[in-house]
Structures are given as C-alpha cells and as structure tokens.
Design an enzyme around this catalytic site. Structure first.
Site, short mmCIF file in Angstrom:
data_model
loop_
_atom_site.label_atom_id
_atom_site.label_comp_id
_atom_site.label_asym_id
_atom_site.label_seq_id
_atom_site.Cartn_x
_atom_site.Cartn_y
_atom_site.Cartn_z
N GLU A 234 -5.69 -3.05 14.45
CA GLU A 234 -5.53 -3.45 15.85
C GLU A 234 -6.37 -2.56 16.76
O GLU A 234 -6.67 -1.41 16.44
CB GLU A 234 -4.08 -3.30 16.30
CG GLU A 234 -3.09 -4.10 15.50
CD GLU A 234 -2.89 -3.53 14.11
OE1 GLU A 234 -2.93 -2.30 13.94
OE2 GLU A 234 -2.71 -4.33 13.18
N THR B 5 -1.04 -10.97 -2.57
CA THR B 5 -2.17 -11.65 -1.93
C THR B 5 -1.94 -11.57 -0.42
O THR B 5 -0.86 -11.87 0.06
CB THR B 5 -2.24 -13.12 -2.38
OG1 THR B 5 -2.47 -13.16 -3.79
CG2 THR B 5 -3.36 -13.86 -1.66
N HIS B 6 -2.96 -11.10 0.29
CA HIS B 6 -2.83 -10.96 1.74
C HIS B 6 -3.40 -12.18 2.46
O HIS B 6 -4.35 -12.81 2.00
CB HIS B 6 -3.59 -9.70 2.22
CG HIS B 6 -2.89 -8.42 1.90
ND1 HIS B 6 -3.07 -7.77 0.70
CD2 HIS B 6 -2.01 -7.67 2.62
CE1 HIS B 6 -2.32 -6.67 0.70
NE2 HIS B 6 -1.67 -6.59 1.85
N SER C 58 0.85 -1.20 0.00
CA SER C 58 0.00 0.00 0.00
C SER C 58 0.88 1.24 0.00
O SER C 58 1.78 1.38 0.82
CB SER C 58 -0.86 0.07 1.26
OG SER C 58 -1.59 -1.09 1.43
I1 8IG Z 1 -1.48 1.03 5.40
O1 8IG Z 1 -2.20 0.61 11.31
C1 8IG Z 1 -1.72 0.10 7.14
N1 8IG Z 1 -1.78 -1.23 7.21
N2 8IG Z 1 -2.37 -3.94 10.94
N3 8IG Z 1 -2.29 -1.63 11.13
C2 8IG Z 1 -2.25 -2.75 10.37
N4 8IG Z 1 -2.11 -2.72 9.06
C3 8IG Z 1 -1.96 -1.53 8.48
C4 8IG Z 1 -1.99 -0.33 9.20
C5 8IG Z 1 -2.16 -0.40 10.61
N5 8IG Z 1 -1.84 0.68 8.33
#
Ligand code: 8IG
Length: 263
Positions: A184, A84-85, A31
């Site tokens: 979180e 892929t997540h 991202s």
């Molecule tokens: I962009 O604050 C992004 N991806 N777990 N926490 C988590 N994933 C993320 C965050 C975040 N920001």
C-alpha cells in the site's frame, strides 16, 4: 466442471495419495509461518499440490507448493504449506480451491494464517494477532450466483476466546485485504485505519468467505512482519519481511502447537 465438483475430485485424490480417508482440521500457512509446521506433529504424508486436480504451481519465492497430512493426537491435520494469492491473476476460484478441497476432505475447521503489515506501533515485527473481522478490498467474492452467505462472526469468537485462554497476551485486529502485489501507499494505509482496519495484507478474506460458505469454523491469525507503509517511515522490503517471519517461526510453531489440538 463446477469448483465444488473439482474440489471433490481433489479431495478424492488427496485421500488416495495420503492414505487418509478423512481430515479434521485444515491449516493454511502464510508468509513467515512455514517453519512452524514441524511443531504440529509427525507428517504421515507430504504431496505436491500439483498432484491434485485444480491446483497450479506456486509462484512466489518463499512459498512451497506442498500439502502435509499430519497426525496430531486424535486429529488428522491437512496443512497447506503455501496458498494461491489473488494477485497471481489465476482467478478467485483458484484462490479458494484449497479451502474447498479441505472442506470436501472432511475438515470442519480451518486455520488461516498470513504475514501482514500492522498499523499499531506496539505490534513489532514477529507479533501474532488474532483476526477479529475483515474488510475485503478486492471487490471480489468466491461465491457465484444469488447465494447470500452470512458473514457474521466469520472469525469464530469461540476459537478466538480459546486462543486467548492459551495465550492471554494475544491482541485482535481487523484485517484489510488489498489486491496487491504492490504494498500500500502510506495514504492507503491511513485509509485502512480510518475505515476500521488494523492489519493490511494480500490474502485470507476470500478464503474465509469460501470456508464459511462450506460451513467450516474459521480461525484467522496474522503474523505482523512489518509496520504498514508510512507507519514507521521506513520503506518495505520483501527480504526483510521474510526474515522477520523466520525470526518469529519457533514462537509461532509453539503457539499453533498449543492451539490446534484444542480446536
Ligand atoms: I508479509 O505491509 C506482508 N504482506 N498488503 N501490506 C500488504 N501485504 C503484506 C504486508 C504489508 N506485509
């Protein structure tokens, strides 16, 4: 079919479609990193991941299911414009299939990038941070069976030192992967800090393990797009997270453009 045989098939098809027999360095863009791709060099080919065996369609807005082959000096880069997540629920083998395909395509090094939350207030949105180590809170491994892969110096200290030569202001941090897709709670972010984490995200650790298993040298770079939940008191918003990534994009392009040729 074994995941390694499937990756061999994907690499063979990749060579056909790109006209490139061997790639040298792989990059996975997380991202906020997508716009940085143009700074890496001229694309010699762009294909859809779904044209290769073992890949399924990308699921998230702002993620593009494409792979670019880029000629950068004397190196041929293999760039995944998305990943892929784990939270997509397709299984861990699907998460690391790109990494295994890159290894099968000849890549000896991989750059894993991501967007993440930061625990240090000095890391304002748009700050890149070198990953020094990770904590994998998914409870999963991409490796099956009794293969006790060593994860010492997983994120190459050699490559980190090289990055700091290029950009001395770069900080380092320990990346904590949560399963997601929810962010979180503030309590979980505090826990991440107590156990030694500095960055929180939803990717990278399983890919790094698979890359180490495959014998690749690994560089991890996080882009802090937001302060982790509870650090600032403001709620997290996916659109704002993407916006912070866009704003930092040209800087990340310049950074990668200077680092990648030296890997
Ligand atoms: I962009 O604050 C992004 N991806 N777990 N926490 C988590 N994933 C993320 C965050 C975040 N920001």
């Amino acid at each position: 079919m074994s995941p390694y045989a499937l990756a061999d098939q994907a690499a063979a098809r990749l060579a056909e479609l790109t006209g490139v027999a061997q790639h040298d360095v792989a990059l996975v863009l997380g991202s906020g990193w997508l716009p940085a791709v143009d700074a890496l060099g001229e694309a010699t080919a762009e294909i859809n991941t779904t044209d290769l065996p073992g890949f399924s369609a990308a699921a998230v807005a702002g993620h593009s299911g494409k792979i670019r082959s880029i000629k950068a000096g004397d190196r041929q880069l293999l760039v995944f414009l998305s990943r892929t997540h784990y939270y997509e629920g397709k299984g861990v083998a699907a998460v690391v299939h790109g990494v295994r395909t890159a290894a099968a395509a000849g890549c000896r090094a991989i750059v894993l990038t991501n967007g993440c939350g930061g625990l240090r207030e000095s890391w304002t949105p748009g700050t890149p941070v070198l990953i020094s180590d990770h904590i994998n809170l998914t409870g999963k491994s991409p490796i099956e069976g009794a293969n006790f892969v060593d994860l010492t110096d997983l994120y190459s200290s050699r490559l980190r030192a090289m990055c700091r030569e290029v950009e001395p202001t770069l900080d380092e941090g320990v990346y904590v992967q949560f399963p997601g897709p929810h962010y979180e709670t503030p309590a979980e972010v505090r826990m991440a800090g107590v156990i030694g984490g500095n960055l929180v995200g939803m990717s990278t650790t399983l890919e790094a393990i698979a890359a180490r298993e495959a014998g690749m040298e690994i560089l991890g770079i996080s882009l802090v797009t937001n302060l982790a939940a509870g650090i600032s008191g403001e709620p997290l918003n996916h659109a704002e997270v993407l916006e912070a990534g866009k704003a930092a994009a040209s800087r990340m392009g310049a950074l990668l453009g200077r680092i990648v040729p030296r890997i």
